[in-house]
Design a protein around this motif. Sequence first.
Motif, PDB file in Angstrom:
ATOM      1  N   LYS A  55       0.794  -1.232   0.000  1.00 28.15           N
ATOM      2  CA  LYS A  55       0.000   0.000   0.000  1.00 28.15           C
ATOM      3  C   LYS A  55       0.825   1.279   0.000  1.00 28.15           C
ATOM      4  N   GLY A  56       2.142   1.167   0.153  1.00 29.64           N
ATOM      5  CA  GLY A  56       2.983   2.359   0.140  1.00 29.64           C
ATOM      6  C   GLY A  56       3.288   2.896   1.517  1.00 29.64           C
ATOM      7  N   PHE A  57       2.421   2.670   2.472  1.00 30.99           N
ATOM      8  CA  PHE A  57       2.659   3.105   3.850  1.00 30.99           C
ATOM      9  C   PHE A  57       1.807   2.258   4.778  1.00 30.99           C
ATOM     10  N   ALA A  58       2.206   2.224   6.035  1.00 31.14           N
ATOM     11  CA  ALA A  58       1.463   1.506   7.074  1.00 31.14           C
ATOM     12  C   ALA A  58       1.534   2.320   8.354  1.00 31.14           C
ATOM     13  N   ALA A  59       0.463   2.278   9.122  1.00 28.12           N
ATOM     14  CA  ALA A  59       0.370   3.106  10.324  1.00 28.12           C
ATOM     15  C   ALA A  59      -0.064   2.264  11.520  1.00 28.12           C
ATOM     16  N   GLN A  60       0.584   2.520  12.657  1.00 29.23           N
ATOM     17  CA  GLN A  60       0.176   1.940  13.935  1.00 29.23           C
ATOM     18  C   GLN A  60       0.190   3.065  14.968  1.00 29.23           C
ATOM     19  N   HIS A  71       5.352   3.955   8.701  1.00 28.09           N
ATOM     20  CA  HIS A  71       6.360   3.422   7.776  1.00 28.09           C
ATOM     21  C   HIS A  71       5.920   3.684   6.351  1.00 28.09           C
ATOM     22  N   GLN A  72       6.707   4.483   5.648  1.00 29.45           N
ATOM     23  CA  GLN A  72       6.484   4.716   4.230  1.00 29.45           C
ATOM     24  C   GLN A  72       7.484   3.867   3.454  1.00 29.45           C
ATOM     25  N   HIS A  73       6.972   2.891   2.722  1.00 30.45           N
ATOM     26  CA  HIS A  73       7.826   1.930   2.024  1.00 30.45           C
ATOM     27  C   HIS A  73       7.931   2.325   0.557  1.00 30.45           C
ATOM     28  N   ALA A  74       9.144   2.509   0.109  1.00 31.58           N
ATOM     29  CA  ALA A  74       9.367   2.961  -1.269  1.00 31.58           C
ATOM     30  C   ALA A  74       9.621   1.765  -2.169  1.00 31.58           C
ATOM     31  N   ALA A  75       8.582   1.307  -2.887  1.00 32.84           N
ATOM     32  CA  ALA A  75       8.788   0.291  -3.910  1.00 32.84           C
ATOM     33  C   ALA A  75       9.495   0.893  -5.116  1.00 32.84           C
ATOM     34  N   LYS A  76       9.321   2.206  -5.279  1.00 33.13           N
ATOM     35  CA  LYS A  76      10.037   2.948  -6.308  1.00 33.13           C
ATOM     36  C   LYS A  76      10.112   4.388  -5.840  1.00 33.13           C
ATOM     37  N   SER A  77      10.891   5.190  -6.531  1.00 35.64           N
ATOM     38  CA  SER A  77      11.021   6.593  -6.154  1.00 35.64           C
ATOM     39  C   SER A  77       9.752   7.360  -6.508  1.00 35.64           C
ATOM     40  N   TYR A  83       6.473  10.337  -4.892  1.00 36.19           N
ATOM     41  CA  TYR A  83       5.658  10.734  -3.751  1.00 36.19           C
ATOM     42  C   TYR A  83       4.954   9.512  -3.179  1.00 36.19           C
ATOM     43  N   VAL A  84       4.530   9.641  -1.916  1.00 33.70           N
ATOM     44  CA  VAL A  84       3.978   8.492  -1.215  1.00 33.70           C
ATOM     45  C   VAL A  84       2.762   7.910  -1.938  1.00 33.70           C
ATOM     46  N   GLY A  85       2.003   8.754  -2.622  1.00 35.40           N
ATOM     47  CA  GLY A  85       0.837   8.261  -3.343  1.00 35.40           C
ATOM     48  C   GLY A  85       1.170   7.418  -4.557  1.00 35.40           C
ATOM     49  N   ARG A  86       2.433   7.463  -4.997  1.00 32.38           N
ATOM     50  CA  ARG A  86       2.822   6.735  -6.202  1.00 32.38           C
ATOM     51  C   ARG A  86       3.848   5.642  -5.940  1.00 32.38           C
ATOM     52  N   THR A  87       4.240   5.428  -4.696  1.00 34.26           N
ATOM     53  CA  THR A  87       5.272   4.433  -4.399  1.00 34.26           C
ATOM     54  C   THR A  87       4.703   3.070  -4.042  1.00 34.26           C
ATOM     55  N   ALA A  88       3.383   2.936  -3.992  1.00 34.47           N
ATOM     56  CA  ALA A  88       2.780   1.669  -3.593  1.00 34.47           C
ATOM     57  C   ALA A  88       2.961   0.612  -4.676  1.00 34.47           C
ATOM     58  N   LEU A  89       3.296  -0.584  -4.259  1.00 37.37           N
ATOM     59  CA  LEU A  89       3.415  -1.705  -5.187  1.00 37.37           C
ATOM     60  C   LEU A  89       2.069  -2.044  -5.810  1.00 37.37           C
ATOM     61  N   ALA A  90       0.994  -1.686  -5.126  1.00 36.77           N
ATOM     62  CA  ALA A  90      -0.350  -1.965  -5.651  1.00 36.77           C
ATOM     63  C   ALA A  90      -0.583  -1.303  -7.004  1.00 36.77           C
ATOM     64  N   ARG A  91       0.066  -0.183  -7.262  1.00 40.55           N
ATOM     65  CA  ARG A  91      -0.119   0.500  -8.549  1.00 40.55           C
ATOM     66  C   ARG A  91       0.464  -0.342  -9.681  1.00 40.55           C
ATOM     67  N   VAL A  92       1.517  -1.086  -9.409  1.00 41.64           N
ATOM     68  CA  VAL A  92       2.112  -1.959 -10.427  1.00 41.64           C
ATOM     69  C   VAL A  92       1.264  -3.211 -10.616  1.00 41.64           C
ATOM     70  N   LEU A  93       0.706  -3.723  -9.517  1.00 37.64           N
ATOM     71  CA  LEU A  93      -0.052  -4.971  -9.575  1.00 37.64           C
ATOM     72  C   LEU A  93      -1.478  -4.778 -10.065  1.00 37.64           C
ATOM     73  N   ALA A 102      13.832  -5.051   5.113  1.00 35.58           N
ATOM     74  CA  ALA A 102      14.222  -5.069   6.516  1.00 35.58           C
ATOM     75  C   ALA A 102      14.877  -3.752   6.929  1.00 35.58           C
ATOM     76  N   LYS A 103      15.720  -3.211   6.079  1.00 33.78           N
ATOM     77  CA  LYS A 103      16.393  -1.956   6.412  1.00 33.78           C
ATOM     78  C   LYS A 103      15.398  -0.801   6.504  1.00 33.78           C
ATOM     79  N   GLN A 104      14.428  -0.764   5.600  1.00 31.26           N
ATOM     80  CA  GLN A 104      13.437   0.306   5.648  1.00 31.26           C
ATOM     81  C   GLN A 104      12.565   0.206   6.898  1.00 31.26           C
ATOM     82  N   ILE A 105      12.156  -1.015   7.248  1.00 32.18           N
ATOM     83  CA  ILE A 105      11.316  -1.202   8.432  1.00 32.18           C
ATOM     84  C   ILE A 105      12.114  -0.916   9.701  1.00 32.18           C
TER      85      ILE A 105
END
Length: 515
Positions: free
Chosen positions: A133-138, A191-197, A199-209, A334-337
């Motif tokens: 999803k590009g980011f996760a929140a707790q 945690h904002q996870h960068a599947a690619k470079s 903005y956060v709205g465009r880094t989600a792997l879901a956009r590729v899938l 792992a490094k990003q998390i």
Amino acid sequence: MLVDLYGNPLSSEPDEMQSLLDESKIAGLYQHYSEHPSRGLTPAKLAGILLQAEQGDLISQCELAEDIEEKDGHIFSELQKRRRALLGLEWQIVPPRNPSEAELADVALLTELMEDRTDLEAIIFNLSDAILKGFAAQELEWQTIEGMRIPQCHWRDPAWFQTHPQDRNQLRLRDNSHEGAALQPFGWLMHQHAAKSGYVGRTALARVLAWPYLFKTYSVRDLAEFLEIYGLPLRLGKYPTGANEKEKATLLRAVMSIGHNAGGIIPRGMEIDFQEASKGTSTPFEAMMNWCERTQSKAILGGTLTSQADGKSSTNALGNVHNEVRQELRDSDAKQIAAAITRDLIYPMYALNGPSFSGPHRLPRFEFDLSEPEDLAYYAQHLPELVKLNVPVPTKWVTDKLQIPEPKEGEAVLSLQASSVPNAALKAGFAALNATPQDDNVTEMADKLGEQLAPLQDDLINQVRRLVTEADSFEQLKTELMALKLDHKEMAQVMGDALYIAGLGGRYDLIEEAL
């Protein structure tokens, strides 16, 4: 005054969770339910969802990602491989450079607090949801336990968030305002996870899938329709001129139902003709579905040979290469998390509980152990040779390479027991020679072995001499020699001692040459 890593001041110690504050409109987020945008998904609708996310409205994109994971078993399986690979990693909290005794004590305290958590695995797994999803929140709920400020982590729906209109990488809570509500310091593990470079709205792997998911959905639907009529003849109804709409509808119902019911009635004067049965093959549909799944595997795991084997290009060598790519993705995840845990969990716990806390510039780091154990047999074979050449090999380097933990004080360790020397009479001499090899020792040991071997040789020669003397013919001698049973155990014992002595003498010569 305490500040977070972004410099935002903390007016007081965190108490109530931000999502429960009465003075905000955020509490209404608990009544938010997904609208499941995957229903009736079309290319145009999907393009609109992705465009909304780029403009800061993340709701539909996050909900679509949730639907994709639920509805596509292949995507779910591949994501589980990638996410759960993080759960088996060892971790540690690393102190800052040149730590003081107080800082080391606080690192030990933080390690103990993290080890005592029963939800650490769930925290890591929930953070890995950002891969899709590009980011996760707790959200952090702070509690005081035995004088320590310890947070409980609560998963929050990604659809609760939006991006700031002026900063598209800044996540905010939706509160029905244009800008959204800023996140409370020490209140969130984000945690904002960068599947690619991007903005956060465009880094989600879901956009590729999303696109192969859509195409695969179309192919599955078309295949289901094909299988429904496969092998059935085309039913063609004919109605007479002048038939009214009711009669036409009756004929149509009969035509549509006769293929399943194998029977029906129609008004007199109407006909149903059965044409040639439907032909075709499912191969085009399956080819499209396989292409979509291969694309999904490449996007999630970096390859296909760790999930599917086609029997053509799936070799062991290629599979190992793809598995290495998968490990690289694991290490990156792992490094990003770990960076997110350091920033939003370790730092607040250190600031609120650590006596040595002086600011974010001396921050302990949460790290996963990503090292792979080396080939133990290879090192066992070659390290002794390096030691013989007086190469200074630190023991800590060896234990780190082989991932062998340092023994604690008083802990039992394995050791090599001295092997027993076959001839008990020579044990003392062997020990002396093994400790300090000398030419005199070698000569002395050789003389003793010669003295032991002499009577054995004489006995053997005497037995053979007796047979030769008493034999009347060559054939008789040959037969008696074949029947002769010699006791060679004692002689073999002495010969083994001799080989041992030769080895010690050779080792001594090598040491002399090296020195």
